[in-house]
Design an enzyme around this catalytic site. Structure first.
Site, PDB file in Angstrom:
ATOM      1  N   ASP A  50       1.332  -1.428   0.288  1.00 48.92           N
ATOM      2  CA  ASP A  50       0.337  -0.139   0.152  1.00 48.92           C
ATOM      3  C   ASP A  50       0.790   1.090   0.205  1.00 48.92           C
ATOM      4  O   ASP A  50       0.268   2.667  -0.130  1.00 48.92           O
ATOM      5  CB  ASP A  50      -0.733   0.162   1.066  1.00 48.92           C
ATOM      6  CG  ASP A  50      -0.795   0.237   2.860  1.00 48.92           C
ATOM      7  OD1 ASP A  50       0.567  -0.497   2.915  1.00 48.92           O
ATOM      8  OD2 ASP A  50      -1.289   0.289   3.244  1.00 48.92           O
ATOM      9  N   SER A  51       2.107   0.591   0.047  1.00 48.59           N
ATOM     10  CA  SER A  51       2.772   2.186  -0.064  1.00 48.59           C
ATOM     11  C   SER A  51       2.883   2.847  -1.943  1.00 48.59           C
ATOM     12  O   SER A  51       2.673   4.067  -1.754  1.00 48.59           O
ATOM     13  CB  SER A  51       5.044   1.325  -0.196  1.00 48.59           C
ATOM     14  OG  SER A  51       5.079   0.923  -1.050  1.00 48.59           O
ATOM     15  N   ASP A  89      -0.754  -5.877   0.463  1.00 46.91           N
ATOM     16  CA  ASP A  89      -0.929  -5.566   1.146  1.00 46.91           C
ATOM     17  C   ASP A  89      -2.690  -5.568   1.404  1.00 46.91           C
ATOM     18  O   ASP A  89      -3.467  -4.653   0.401  1.00 46.91           O
ATOM     19  CB  ASP A  89      -0.188  -3.934   1.855  1.00 46.91           C
ATOM     20  CG  ASP A  89       0.437  -3.652   2.554  1.00 46.91           C
ATOM     21  OD1 ASP A  89       0.932  -4.623   3.079  1.00 46.91           O
ATOM     22  OD2 ASP A  89       1.806  -3.025   1.811  1.00 46.91           O
ATOM     23  N   LYS A 117      -1.127  -9.182   3.318  1.00 54.06           N
ATOM     24  CA  LYS A 117      -0.608  -8.583   4.577  1.00 54.06           C
ATOM     25  C   LYS A 117      -0.468  -7.489   5.524  1.00 54.06           C
ATOM     26  O   LYS A 117      -1.433  -6.896   4.828  1.00 54.06           O
ATOM     27  CB  LYS A 117       0.841  -8.032   3.775  1.00 54.06           C
ATOM     28  CG  LYS A 117       1.886  -7.539   5.063  1.00 54.06           C
ATOM     29  CD  LYS A 117       3.479  -6.963   4.776  1.00 54.06           C
ATOM     30  CE  LYS A 117       3.511  -6.091   3.414  1.00 54.06           C
ATOM     31  NZ  LYS A 117       3.089  -4.798   4.665  1.00 54.06           N
ATOM     32  N   GLU A 119      -0.764  -5.416   9.427  1.00 52.24           N
ATOM     33  CA  GLU A 119      -0.179  -4.395  10.205  1.00 52.24           C
ATOM     34  C   GLU A 119      -0.140  -4.661  11.462  1.00 52.24           C
ATOM     35  O   GLU A 119      -0.969  -4.234  11.699  1.00 52.24           O
ATOM     36  CB  GLU A 119       0.424  -3.115   9.836  1.00 52.24           C
ATOM     37  CG  GLU A 119       0.687  -2.946   8.567  1.00 52.24           C
ATOM     38  CD  GLU A 119       1.351  -1.681   7.788  1.00 52.24           C
ATOM     39  OE1 GLU A 119       0.812  -0.486   8.761  1.00 52.24           O
ATOM     40  OE2 GLU A 119       1.429  -0.631   6.723  1.00 52.24           O
ATOM     41  N   GLU A 186      10.378  -4.123  10.241  1.00 54.02           N
ATOM     42  CA  GLU A 186      10.230  -2.382   9.137  1.00 54.02           C
ATOM     43  C   GLU A 186      11.277  -1.783   9.784  1.00 54.02           C
ATOM     44  O   GLU A 186      10.489  -1.514  11.406  1.00 54.02           O
ATOM     45  CB  GLU A 186       9.026  -2.196   8.875  1.00 54.02           C
ATOM     46  CG  GLU A 186       9.131  -0.193   7.807  1.00 54.02           C
ATOM     47  CD  GLU A 186       8.165   0.179   6.919  1.00 54.02           C
ATOM     48  OE1 GLU A 186       7.493  -1.045   6.682  1.00 54.02           O
ATOM     49  OE2 GLU A 186       8.519   0.638   6.293  1.00 54.02           O
TER      50      GLU A 186
HETATM   51  O1  KIV Z   1       3.835  -0.846   1.344  1.00 53.69           O
HETATM   52  C1  KIV Z   1       4.805  -1.588   1.028  1.00 53.69           C
HETATM   53  O2  KIV Z   1       5.370  -1.396   0.360  1.00 53.69           O
HETATM   54  C2  KIV Z   1       5.205  -2.218   2.605  1.00 53.69           C
HETATM   55  C3  KIV Z   1       6.730  -2.624   2.729  1.00 53.69           C
HETATM   56  C4  KIV Z   1       7.607  -0.914   3.054  1.00 53.69           C
HETATM   57  C5  KIV Z   1       7.053  -3.696   3.206  1.00 53.69           C
HETATM   58  O3  KIV Z   1       4.625  -2.752   3.541  1.00 53.69           O
END
Ligand code: KIV
Length: 272
Positions: A50-51, A89, A117, A119, A186
Protein backbone atom coordinates in the site's frame (compact mmCIF):
# COMPACT_ATOMS: atom_id res chain seq x y z
CA UNK A 1 0.02 -22.31 -10.81
CA UNK A 2 0.29 -18.80 -12.28
CA UNK A 3 -2.14 -17.76 -15.08
CA UNK A 4 0.48 -18.86 -17.62
CA UNK A 5 0.87 -22.31 -16.07
CA UNK A 6 4.22 -21.79 -14.28
CA UNK A 7 4.59 -23.33 -10.80
CA UNK A 8 4.56 -20.56 -8.23
CA UNK A 9 6.86 -20.41 -5.20
CA UNK A 10 5.05 -21.35 -1.99
CA UNK A 11 5.39 -20.33 1.63
CA UNK A 12 6.95 -23.79 2.15
CA UNK A 13 9.61 -23.01 -0.48
CA UNK A 14 10.47 -19.77 1.35
CA UNK A 15 10.68 -21.57 4.68
CA UNK A 16 13.03 -24.11 3.09
CA UNK A 17 15.18 -21.19 1.87
CA UNK A 18 15.38 -19.91 5.45
CA UNK A 19 16.46 -23.37 6.63
CA UNK A 20 19.16 -23.50 3.92
CA UNK A 21 20.34 -19.99 4.77
CA UNK A 22 19.43 -18.80 1.27
CA UNK A 23 18.34 -15.14 1.25
CA UNK A 24 14.92 -14.19 -0.15
CA UNK A 25 14.68 -11.21 -2.53
CA UNK A 26 11.44 -9.24 -2.31
CA UNK A 27 10.37 -6.07 -4.14
CA UNK A 28 7.20 -4.08 -4.37
CA UNK A 29 5.43 -4.01 -7.74
CA UNK A 30 2.27 -2.14 -8.60
CA UNK A 31 1.89 -2.87 -12.31
CA UNK A 32 2.52 -5.60 -14.87
CA UNK A 33 5.60 -4.07 -16.52
CA UNK A 34 7.52 -3.68 -13.27
CA UNK A 35 6.39 -7.13 -12.08
CA UNK A 36 7.83 -8.60 -15.30
CA UNK A 37 11.17 -6.84 -14.70
CA UNK A 38 11.26 -8.27 -11.16
CA UNK A 39 10.43 -11.77 -12.36
CA UNK A 40 13.19 -11.65 -14.97
CA UNK A 41 15.67 -10.59 -12.29
CA UNK A 42 14.78 -13.56 -10.06
CA UNK A 43 12.79 -11.79 -7.33
CA UNK A 44 11.05 -14.46 -5.23
CA UNK A 45 8.23 -12.39 -3.72
CA UNK A 46 6.29 -9.55 -5.35
CA UNK A 47 4.62 -7.28 -2.80
CA UNK A 48 1.74 -5.12 -3.96
CA UNK A 49 2.37 -2.72 -1.09
CA UNK A 50 0.00 0.00 0.00
CA UNK A 51 3.11 2.18 -0.33
CA UNK A 52 1.51 2.71 -3.75
CA UNK A 53 -0.56 5.38 -2.01
CA UNK A 54 2.61 7.43 -1.66
CA UNK A 55 4.75 6.51 -4.67
CA UNK A 56 2.00 6.02 -7.29
CA UNK A 57 -0.91 8.12 -6.04
CA UNK A 58 1.10 10.97 -4.46
CA UNK A 59 -0.48 10.91 -1.00
CA UNK A 60 1.67 11.66 2.05
CA UNK A 61 0.67 8.43 3.81
CA UNK A 62 -0.65 4.96 2.96
CA UNK A 63 -3.97 5.59 4.69
CA UNK A 64 -5.99 6.88 1.72
CA UNK A 65 -5.43 3.62 -0.20
CA UNK A 66 -8.72 1.75 -0.69
CA UNK A 67 -9.59 -1.90 -1.21
CA UNK A 68 -10.58 -1.03 -4.79
CA UNK A 69 -7.06 0.38 -5.36
CA UNK A 70 -5.44 -2.76 -3.95
CA UNK A 71 -7.62 -5.09 -6.04
CA UNK A 72 -6.87 -3.01 -9.16
CA UNK A 73 -3.07 -3.10 -8.70
CA UNK A 74 -2.99 -6.71 -7.50
CA UNK A 75 -4.80 -7.81 -10.66
CA UNK A 76 -2.19 -6.01 -12.82
CA UNK A 77 0.72 -7.67 -11.06
CA UNK A 78 -1.04 -11.07 -11.09
CA UNK A 79 -1.31 -10.91 -14.88
CA UNK A 80 2.50 -10.65 -15.24
CA UNK A 81 3.46 -12.97 -12.41
CA UNK A 82 5.26 -16.17 -13.36
CA UNK A 83 7.11 -17.78 -10.47
CA UNK A 84 7.17 -15.27 -7.61
CA UNK A 85 4.81 -15.50 -4.64
CA UNK A 86 2.38 -12.58 -4.81
CA UNK A 87 1.65 -10.83 -1.49
CA UNK A 88 -0.92 -8.01 -1.36
CA UNK A 89 -1.26 -5.48 1.45
CA UNK A 90 -4.60 -5.16 3.19
CA UNK A 91 -5.11 -1.37 3.27
CA UNK A 92 -5.95 0.83 6.25
CA UNK A 93 -9.27 -0.11 7.94
CA UNK A 94 -9.87 -3.05 5.59
CA UNK A 95 -9.26 -5.49 8.47
CA UNK A 96 -10.84 -3.41 11.25
CA UNK A 97 -13.07 -6.33 12.29
CA UNK A 98 -13.21 -10.08 11.62
CA UNK A 99 -15.94 -9.88 8.98
CA UNK A 100 -14.25 -7.13 6.96
CA UNK A 101 -10.88 -8.85 7.24
CA UNK A 102 -12.24 -12.09 5.80
CA UNK A 103 -14.26 -10.46 3.04
CA UNK A 104 -11.44 -8.13 1.96
CA UNK A 105 -8.76 -10.81 2.26
CA UNK A 106 -10.81 -13.04 -0.04
CA UNK A 107 -11.19 -10.17 -2.53
CA UNK A 108 -7.40 -9.82 -2.75
CA UNK A 109 -6.94 -13.56 -3.28
CA UNK A 110 -9.64 -13.42 -6.00
CA UNK A 111 -7.64 -10.59 -7.65
CA UNK A 112 -4.61 -12.91 -7.85
CA UNK A 113 -2.74 -12.61 -4.54
CA UNK A 114 -1.35 -15.74 -2.89
CA UNK A 115 -1.07 -14.12 0.54
CA UNK A 116 -2.27 -10.98 2.31
CA UNK A 117 -0.23 -8.73 4.60
CA UNK A 118 -1.59 -7.02 7.74
CA UNK A 119 0.27 -4.54 9.95
CA UNK A 120 0.61 -5.18 13.69
CA UNK A 121 0.69 -7.72 16.50
CA UNK A 122 -1.07 -7.81 19.88
CA UNK A 123 -4.85 -7.68 19.40
CA UNK A 124 -4.49 -8.46 15.69
CA UNK A 125 -3.14 -11.94 16.35
CA UNK A 126 -6.60 -13.49 16.80
CA UNK A 127 -7.81 -11.86 13.58
CA UNK A 128 -4.86 -13.34 11.73
CA UNK A 129 -5.60 -16.76 13.23
CA UNK A 130 -9.16 -16.45 11.95
CA UNK A 131 -7.93 -15.62 8.42
CA UNK A 132 -5.51 -18.55 8.41
CA UNK A 133 -8.20 -20.92 9.76
CA UNK A 134 -10.37 -19.83 6.84
CA UNK A 135 -7.67 -20.69 4.33
CA UNK A 136 -6.11 -17.24 3.77
CA UNK A 137 -2.30 -17.29 3.85
CA UNK A 138 -1.01 -14.32 5.90
CA UNK A 139 2.19 -12.27 6.08
CA UNK A 140 2.67 -10.31 9.33
CA UNK A 141 4.33 -6.89 9.60
CA UNK A 142 6.02 -5.61 12.79
CA UNK A 143 8.21 -2.63 13.69
CA UNK A 144 7.35 0.59 11.91
CA UNK A 145 3.71 0.29 10.82
CA UNK A 146 3.07 2.92 8.14
CA UNK A 147 -0.73 2.69 8.51
CA UNK A 148 -0.32 3.82 12.15
CA UNK A 149 1.85 6.82 11.29
CA UNK A 150 -0.15 10.04 11.34
CA UNK A 151 2.48 12.52 10.04
CA UNK A 152 6.04 12.73 8.65
CA UNK A 153 7.56 12.75 12.17
CA UNK A 154 6.15 9.29 12.90
CA UNK A 155 8.64 7.49 10.64
CA UNK A 156 11.04 6.44 13.44
CA UNK A 157 13.05 3.38 14.37
CA UNK A 158 10.92 1.05 16.55
CA UNK A 159 11.83 -1.34 19.36
CA UNK A 160 14.75 0.63 20.76
CA UNK A 161 13.81 0.25 24.45
CA UNK A 162 13.86 -3.11 26.22
CA UNK A 163 10.09 -3.35 26.79
CA UNK A 164 9.22 -2.57 23.19
CA UNK A 165 11.84 -5.05 21.97
CA UNK A 166 10.52 -7.79 24.27
CA UNK A 167 6.96 -7.11 23.11
CA UNK A 168 7.99 -7.33 19.46
CA UNK A 169 9.67 -10.71 19.99
CA UNK A 170 6.50 -11.96 21.73
CA UNK A 171 4.36 -10.60 18.90
CA UNK A 172 6.53 -12.35 16.31
CA UNK A 173 6.15 -15.68 18.11
CA UNK A 174 2.40 -15.15 18.50
CA UNK A 175 2.03 -14.36 14.79
CA UNK A 176 3.86 -17.55 13.88
CA UNK A 177 1.63 -19.54 16.23
CA UNK A 178 -1.45 -17.92 14.71
CA UNK A 179 -0.33 -19.29 11.35
CA UNK A 180 1.42 -16.35 9.65
CA UNK A 181 3.75 -17.72 6.97
CA UNK A 182 6.04 -14.72 6.48
CA UNK A 183 6.98 -11.69 8.59
CA UNK A 184 8.07 -8.23 7.45
CA UNK A 185 10.24 -6.33 9.96
CA UNK A 186 10.40 -2.62 9.21
CA UNK A 187 12.83 -0.09 10.66
CA UNK A 188 14.10 -1.83 13.80
CA UNK A 189 17.61 -2.22 15.28
CA UNK A 190 19.70 -4.95 13.68
CA UNK A 191 20.18 -6.85 16.97
CA UNK A 192 16.43 -7.04 17.56
CA UNK A 193 15.89 -8.33 14.01
CA UNK A 194 18.49 -11.03 14.70
CA UNK A 195 16.66 -12.08 17.88
CA UNK A 196 13.30 -12.21 16.10
CA UNK A 197 14.73 -14.09 13.11
CA UNK A 198 16.21 -16.69 15.46
CA UNK A 199 12.98 -16.93 17.52
CA UNK A 200 10.67 -17.94 14.66
CA UNK A 201 10.84 -20.60 11.98
CA UNK A 202 8.95 -18.50 9.40
CA UNK A 203 11.12 -16.27 7.19
CA UNK A 204 11.65 -12.64 8.24
CA UNK A 205 11.87 -10.04 5.48
CA UNK A 206 13.65 -6.86 6.55
CA UNK A 207 13.40 -3.28 5.42
CA UNK A 208 15.74 -1.20 7.55
CA UNK A 209 16.23 -4.22 9.84
CA UNK A 210 19.78 -5.33 9.01
CA UNK A 211 21.38 -8.01 6.87
CA UNK A 212 20.60 -10.97 9.13
CA UNK A 213 16.89 -11.15 8.23
CA UNK A 214 16.02 -14.11 6.01
CA UNK A 215 15.22 -11.76 3.13
CA UNK A 216 15.04 -8.10 2.16
CA UNK A 217 12.38 -5.89 0.65
CA UNK A 218 12.54 -2.40 -0.89
CA UNK A 219 10.01 -0.17 -2.55
CA UNK A 220 10.99 -0.54 -6.20
CA UNK A 221 10.86 3.20 -6.90
CA UNK A 222 13.40 3.75 -4.08
CA UNK A 223 15.76 1.21 -5.63
CA UNK A 224 15.48 3.13 -8.93
CA UNK A 225 15.97 6.52 -7.27
CA UNK A 226 12.72 8.00 -8.52
CA UNK A 227 11.06 8.64 -5.15
CA UNK A 228 11.15 12.40 -4.48
CA UNK A 229 12.05 13.98 -1.13
CA UNK A 230 14.17 12.87 1.81
CA UNK A 231 15.01 9.17 1.68
CA UNK A 232 15.12 6.88 4.70
CA UNK A 233 18.54 5.56 5.71
CA UNK A 234 17.72 2.02 4.54
CA UNK A 235 17.14 3.03 0.92
CA UNK A 236 19.77 2.51 -1.80
CA UNK A 237 19.60 3.87 -5.31
CA UNK A 238 20.95 0.86 -7.20
CA UNK A 239 20.30 2.43 -10.60
CA UNK A 240 22.43 5.52 -9.94
CA UNK A 241 25.21 3.45 -8.35
CA UNK A 242 25.51 1.28 -11.47
CA UNK A 243 26.21 4.31 -13.64
CA UNK A 244 24.59 6.03 -16.63
CA UNK A 245 24.98 3.17 -19.10
CA UNK A 246 22.85 0.76 -17.06
CA UNK A 247 19.07 0.39 -16.95
CA UNK A 248 16.20 -0.73 -14.75
CA UNK A 249 16.65 -4.44 -15.37
CA UNK A 250 20.34 -4.32 -14.44
CA UNK A 251 19.56 -2.37 -11.24
CA UNK A 252 17.02 -5.00 -10.14
CA UNK A 253 19.43 -7.83 -11.00
CA UNK A 254 22.10 -6.10 -8.90
CA UNK A 255 19.67 -5.71 -5.98
CA UNK A 256 18.83 -9.43 -6.13
CA UNK A 257 22.53 -10.31 -6.35
CA UNK A 258 23.40 -8.17 -3.33
CA UNK A 259 20.49 -9.53 -1.25
CA UNK A 260 21.55 -13.09 -2.07
CA UNK A 261 25.21 -12.47 -1.28
CA UNK A 262 24.43 -10.54 1.91
CA UNK A 263 26.07 -7.36 0.54
CA UNK A 264 22.78 -5.50 0.93
CA UNK A 265 22.03 -4.00 3.37
CA UNK A 266 25.33 -2.64 4.70
CA UNK A 267 25.58 -1.14 8.23
CA UNK A 268 25.04 2.25 6.52
CA UNK A 269 21.52 1.13 5.60
CA UNK A 270 20.81 -0.45 9.02
CA UNK A 271 20.08 0.79 12.55
CA UNK A 272 22.27 -0.22 15.50
O1 KIV B 1 3.65 -1.07 1.48
C1 KIV B 1 4.81 -1.48 1.37
O2 KIV B 1 5.50 -1.27 0.37
C2 KIV B 1 5.37 -2.25 2.47
C3 KIV B 1 6.86 -2.45 2.48
C4 KIV B 1 7.51 -1.19 2.91
C5 KIV B 1 7.27 -3.60 3.32
O3 KIV B 1 4.67 -2.67 3.35
Amino acid sequence: MSPNGEPVLTAGDLRAMKQRGEKIAVLTAYDASMARQCEQAGVEVLLVGDSLGMVVQGHDSTRPVSMADMVYHTSHVARARQRALLVADMPYQSYADDTRALENGRALLAAGADMVKLEGGGPLVNRIRQLVDNGLPVCGHLGLLPQSVAGPDGYKVQGRDADAARQMIEDARALEQAGAALLVLECIPRQLAIQITESVSIPTIGIGAGAECDGQVLVIYDLLGITPGKRPRFVRDFLRELGPDKGIQEAIVEYVRQVKSGEFPQPAQSYQ
